[in-house]
Design an enzyme around this catalytic site. Structure first.
Site, PDB file in Angstrom:
ATOM      1  CG  HIS A 115      -2.125  -0.846   1.100  1.00 51.02           C
ATOM      2  ND1 HIS A 115      -3.286  -0.462   0.476  1.00 51.02           N
ATOM      3  CD2 HIS A 115      -2.323  -2.111   1.501  1.00 51.02           C
ATOM      4  CE1 HIS A 115      -4.171  -1.444   0.516  1.00 51.02           C
ATOM      5  NE2 HIS A 115      -3.600  -2.474   1.127  1.00 51.02           N
TER       6      HIS A 115
ATOM      7  CE  LYS B 204      -7.563  13.581  -0.532  1.00 56.55           C
ATOM      8  NZ  LYS B 204      -7.475  12.336  -1.266  1.00 56.55           N
ATOM      9  NE  ARG B 205      -5.465  10.172   9.465  1.00 54.26           N
ATOM     10  CZ  ARG B 205      -5.112   9.367  10.481  1.00 54.26           C
ATOM     11  NH1 ARG B 205      -5.762   8.245  10.704  1.00 54.26           N
ATOM     12  NH2 ARG B 205      -4.131   9.695  11.280  1.00 54.26           N
TER      13      ARG B 205
ATOM     14  CE  LYS C 156      -3.964  10.653   2.500  1.00 52.08           C
ATOM     15  NZ  LYS C 156      -4.696   9.956   1.425  1.00 52.08           N
TER      16      LYS C 156
ATOM     17  CB  THR D 186     -10.751   4.511  -2.162  1.00 55.24           C
ATOM     18  OG1 THR D 186     -10.492   4.886  -0.803  1.00 55.24           O
ATOM     19  CG2 THR D 186      -9.981   3.255  -2.527  1.00 55.24           C
TER      20      THR D 186
ATOM     21  CE  LYS E  74     -14.437   6.062  -0.155  1.00 54.33           C
ATOM     22  NZ  LYS E  74     -13.819   6.455   1.144  1.00 54.33           N
TER      23      LYS E  74
HETATM   24  C1  LIG Z   1     -12.553   6.694   1.456  1.00 57.85           C
HETATM   25  C2  LIG Z   1     -12.114   7.114   2.787  1.00 57.85           C
HETATM   26  C3  LIG Z   1     -10.763   7.388   3.026  1.00 57.85           C
HETATM   27  C4  LIG Z   1      -9.705   7.336   1.941  1.00 57.85           C
HETATM   28  O1  LIG Z   1      -9.664   8.588   1.311  1.00 57.85           O
HETATM   29  P1  LIG Z   1      -8.458   9.005   0.339  1.00 57.85           P
HETATM   30  O2  LIG Z   1      -8.918  10.277  -0.260  1.00 57.85           O
HETATM   31  O3  LIG Z   1      -8.347   7.912  -0.687  1.00 57.85           O
HETATM   32  O4  LIG Z   1      -7.252   9.148   1.164  1.00 57.85           O
HETATM   33  C5  LIG Z   1     -10.378   7.779   4.293  1.00 57.85           C
HETATM   34  N1  LIG Z   1     -11.283   7.897   5.287  1.00 57.85           N
HETATM   35  C6  LIG Z   1     -12.588   7.656   5.087  1.00 57.85           C
HETATM   36  C7  LIG Z   1     -13.534   7.827   6.221  1.00 57.85           C
HETATM   37  C8  LIG Z   1     -13.051   7.254   3.845  1.00 57.85           C
HETATM   38  O5  LIG Z   1     -14.345   7.007   3.666  1.00 57.85           O
END
Ligand SMILES: *Cc1c(COP(=O)(O)O)cnc(C)c1O
Length: 830
Positions: free
Chosen positions: A373, A565-566, A571, A673, A677
């Protein structure tokens, strides 16, 4: 969020309301659960009581198919998949389960008869956050897709008492509070007090001479604790198949030392219990950085060992012979966290099952597969040899032996290669204190090693695993991540789902490829108006939440620009904040230009010990405070940092997003991911050519995405040249002005130095190339403005995004794992 009739329709469609007799049965069942499980009467029941009663009533509907799924797997002798993951970011399960069982409307009606609102109950359920971010959410999407495709599978993990911390923003700073998802009980799970395994630690290894001249190794552990199973049924779409998420909880063998207690040592009597149970007490709150503590290694071995013992017990009870393991079992390692399982399986086979080393190694390699990952060297797990020797002495011996055979083969096959090659492929790192490289152990112990996007898998071959890839050129393969559309479209965006069923036909619910029909109609005015209306409604809902939670008013007609996101340097939330400031300054300079009104929405947690990330949150909040109270920009620009990002908050923000920020430094985001979404829900992406963004661009086309910034190769070249920050800042009046404002204390009156660590980093270090990408990013944002001004163009692009990202369904990803790695059949819905 009302009326999910389309979702309750049987496969093939046809609008069917819930049959009255079914509503009646469910109503009685909920009432019975309220009375006999919760022990309350309807007159005094709280919403939480109703939620527990409803969850139990719904859970009942999973049990028969659950048992039937298990029976069929045994009866047909089907191969099973075991997905080992230290994280499962599950979120709430009520709507997931209702939707997949086709019971949403039935339960809504039944509760309505009782004067209870299903949508209110939804928010009462705790958000199970047994993970940090993308990796844990991927595991949750995968177990749902495995059930949907009728793959007999178990998810294995740890039942942490406390999941990811709850984030509170106070004075703009992040504060962490413990998360208590279990405090009111968890109605989805079944405790299995009879399913327990002993997990040993420490002690010594004795070499015992065996008749015939062989030597056997007997481990005498210093400490043994117990793993107890808790099962949550996982139902797939249309309720055809139910799998199990089995989470392990740690328990002391001898919870209370009565002798000590009776002598008055009340605390000492409990120390063993406290030490044992610490293992499943709390999730390690890190993301993309290693949690190098001893307790973390205990967690990893604890759950790997319990899971292996459990699956081997199931296998040998069914088939008698452990040698058939690779034919009947596939184990997927989600990152290196469970990699110690490679050594554990070898130990079980060689020491306990009396199988020769060579045969054991063959069984092991054919059973395991490993998903990588991250490529960031600082995020790759390694454990000090002395710690391993102390905690897992027999495993350390086994790892040495695996490595010895491995290096011997390398010397034979590549005799001309220098020692540097040997040390690069060795499982043991010799340079910075001796350490075990868990990625290497997983690679060598598996028949498949996959990356999670095309770019990431290619980069694996030339970075972390370059030399191992030379030894095993067949092993690395790609499985681009996916998301489950049930949660990320049907449940979170029922309005859009209904429109898609109307436009593409009901088949779209079973086959994401059917979304493609929307592309043909992307320029139709009526279609565009409908999509715009749905988005507007979702934005009103989000605007309400922002008003209620943060006392900030945002205009639902503005462009909702979302980065959720985190919080992590790679990022690059900082890049987004800097652009926000530049835009703000430009608006102040020319207040009467025809600016496109924007709302910048941020959400995300920073690891508690990650100073720079926490300072970034503070900057976002300080910028928000200044911008939101400046009468000069008024409705043109608002900035909000929404606290406590989790799955449930994501489900509310994503359907309301117009623009998706995916702006990581190229080469650093393995896949992402969140990008999938958001695109699925009709947001346009502004992003770098990183991770799965590349494949999203390939699917939606260049005209429907805003790509900017350095490519992976250019990032490498820029870093090699050095000193890019000075040039980038010097050549960019915009960026210079932004940095000057921050450094002058414009956003931190009275404390000019507050963000010195951020701006200093940018000027003198800038490892993540924020400065180098700034102008390109700012220009891309102006292309966003231009498209936003052309409503027809915008909504055509939005429609095409939704239409073209069906491929990013986790059903597709899982079908690829099943075909290429696990060798198990799938039963597609459509
Ligand atoms: C999808 C998701 C992530 C991953 O988000 P990225 O933008 O791919 O880093 C992290 N936290 C939650 C709660 C998510 O639903």
């Amino acid at each position: 969020m009302n009326d999910s009739t389309v979702l309750d329709a049987p496969a093939g469609g046809g609008p069917v309301g819930p049959p009255p007799d079914r509503v009646d049965v469910i109503r009685k069942s909920i009432l019975a659960k309220l009375t006999y499980v919760v022990g309350k009467n309807p007159a005094t029941a709280s919403e939480r009581d109703w939620f527990i009663a409803t969850a139990h009533a719904v859970r009942d509907h999973m049990v028969d198919p659950w048992i039937a799924s298990s029976r069929a797997t045994y009866a047909e002798g089907r191969k099973r998949v075991y997905y080992l993951s230290l994280e499962f970011l599950i979120g709430r399960l009520l709507f997931d389960t209702l939707g997949n069982l086709g019971l949403t409307d039935t339960v809504r009606s039944a509760l309505g008869d009782l004067g209870v609102d299903l949508d209110k109950l939804r928010t009462v359920e705790p958000d199970a956050a047994l993970g940090n971010g993308g990796l844990g959410r991927l595991a949750a999407c995968f177990i749902e897709s495995m059930a949907t495709l009728s793959i007999p599978a178990y998810g294995y993990g740890i039942r942490y008492d406390h999941g990811l911390f709850r984030q509170v923003i106070k004075g703009g700073w992040q504060q962490e509070y413990p998360e208590d998802w279990l405090s009111f009980g968890y109605p989805w799970q079944f405790e299995r007090p009879e399913v327990t395994y002993d997990i040993a630690f420490g002690g010594s290894v004795e070499a015992v001479a065996w008749p015939g001249g062989a030597t056997r190794y007997v481990w005498h552990p210093a400490e043994t604790i117990e793993a107890v199973a808790y099962d949550t049924p996982v139902v797939g779409w249309r309720g055809r198949h139910v799998n199990t998420l089995r989470l392990w909880s740690a328990r002391a063998m001898d919870p209370l030392r009565l002798d000590a207690f009776n002598q008055g040592d009340h605390v000492g009597a409990l120390v063993e219990q406290v030490k044992a149970e610490a293992i499943s007490k709390v999730l390690y709150p890190s993301d993309a950085t290693p949690a190098g503590q001893e307790l973390r290694l205990r967690q990893e071995y604890f759950f790997a060992s319990a899971s292996l013992q459990d699956l081997i017990y199931r296998h040998t009870r069914t088939y008698g012979d452990i040698r058939s393991l690779p034919d009947k079992v596939a184990i997927q390692l989600n990152d290196t966290h469970p990699a110690i399982a490679v050594a554990e399986l070898m130990r079980i086979l060689v020491d306990l099952k009396d199988i020769s080393w060579d045969e054991a190694w063959d069984i092991t390699r054919r059973t395991f597969a490993y998903t990588n990952h991250t490529l960031m060297p600082e995020a790759l797990e390694t454990w000090p040899v002395p710690l391993m020797e102390r905690m897992l002495p027999r495993h350390m011996q086994i790892i040495y032996l695996i490595n010895a055979y491995h290096l011997e083969a390398v010397r034979k096959d590549f005799p001309q290669d220098p020692d540097s090659f040997l040390s690069s492929v060795s499982i043991i790192e010799e340079n910075h204190g001796r350490r075990v490289k868990m990625g290497h152990l997983a690679f060598i112990g598996s028949h498949s090693v996959n990356g999670v996007s095309a770019l990431h898998s290619d980069l694996m071959k030339v970075t972390v695993f370059r030399d191992l890839h030379r030894l095993h050129p067949e092993r690395i393969n790609n499985k681009t991540n996916g998301i489950t559309f049930r949660r990320w479209l049907y449940q979170s965006n029922p309005g859009l789902t209904r429109a898609l069923v109307d436009i593409c036909g009901p088949r779209v619910l079973d086959d994401p490829a059917a979304l493609g029909a929307l592309a043909d109609r992307a320029t139709e005015a009526a279609v565009q108006q409908r999509l715009e209306q749905i988005k507007h409604d979702n934005k009103i809902a989000l605007a309400r939440l922002i008003r209620d939670r943060m006392e900030t008013r945002v205009n639902p007609s503005a462009l909702f620009d979302v980065q959720i996101k985190r919080i992590h340097e790679y990022k690059r939330q900082l890049l987004n904040i800097l652009e926000t400031i530049a835009l703000y300054q430009a608006m102040r300079a020319q207040p009467h230009r025809d600016w496109a009104p924007r709302v910048k929405i941020f959400a995300g947690k920073a690891a508690a010990s990650y100073h720079i990330a926490k300072l970034t949150i503070k900057l976002a909040n300080d910028v928000a405070a200044v911008v939101n109270s400046d009468p000069m920009v008024r409705d043109l620009l608002k900035v909000v940092f929404m606290p406590n990002y989790n799955v449930s908050l994501a489900e509310t923000i994503i359907p309301a997003a117009d623009l998706s920020e995916q702006i990581s430094t190229a080469g650093m985001e393995a896949s992402g991911t969140g990008n999938m979404k958001l695109a699925l829900n009709g947001a346009l992406t502004i992003g770098t050519l990183d991770g799965a963004n590349v494949e999203i661009r390939d699917h939606v086309g260049d005209d429907n995405i805003f790509i900017f910034g350095l490519t992976t190769d250019q990032v490498a070249e820029t870093r090699a040249r050095g000193n890019w920050a000075e040039a980038a800042i010097g050549n960019s009046p915009l960026l210079s002005d932004v940095l000057a404002a921050i450094e002058g204390g414009f956003f931190s009156p009275g404390e000019k130095d507050r963000f010195r660590d951020l701006t200093g980093n940018l000027r003198y270090h800038d490892h993540f190339l924020v400065t180098a990408d700034f102008d390109s990013y700012f220009a891309a944002q102006r292309r966003v403005d231009a498209k936003w001004a052309d409503k027809r163009a915008w909504w055509a692009s939005s429609a095409i995004n939704t239409a073209k990202v069906g491929w990013f369904s986790s059903d597709r990803t899982i079908a690829e794992y099943a075909r290429d790695i696990w060798d198990v059949p799938v039963r597609p819905i459509a």
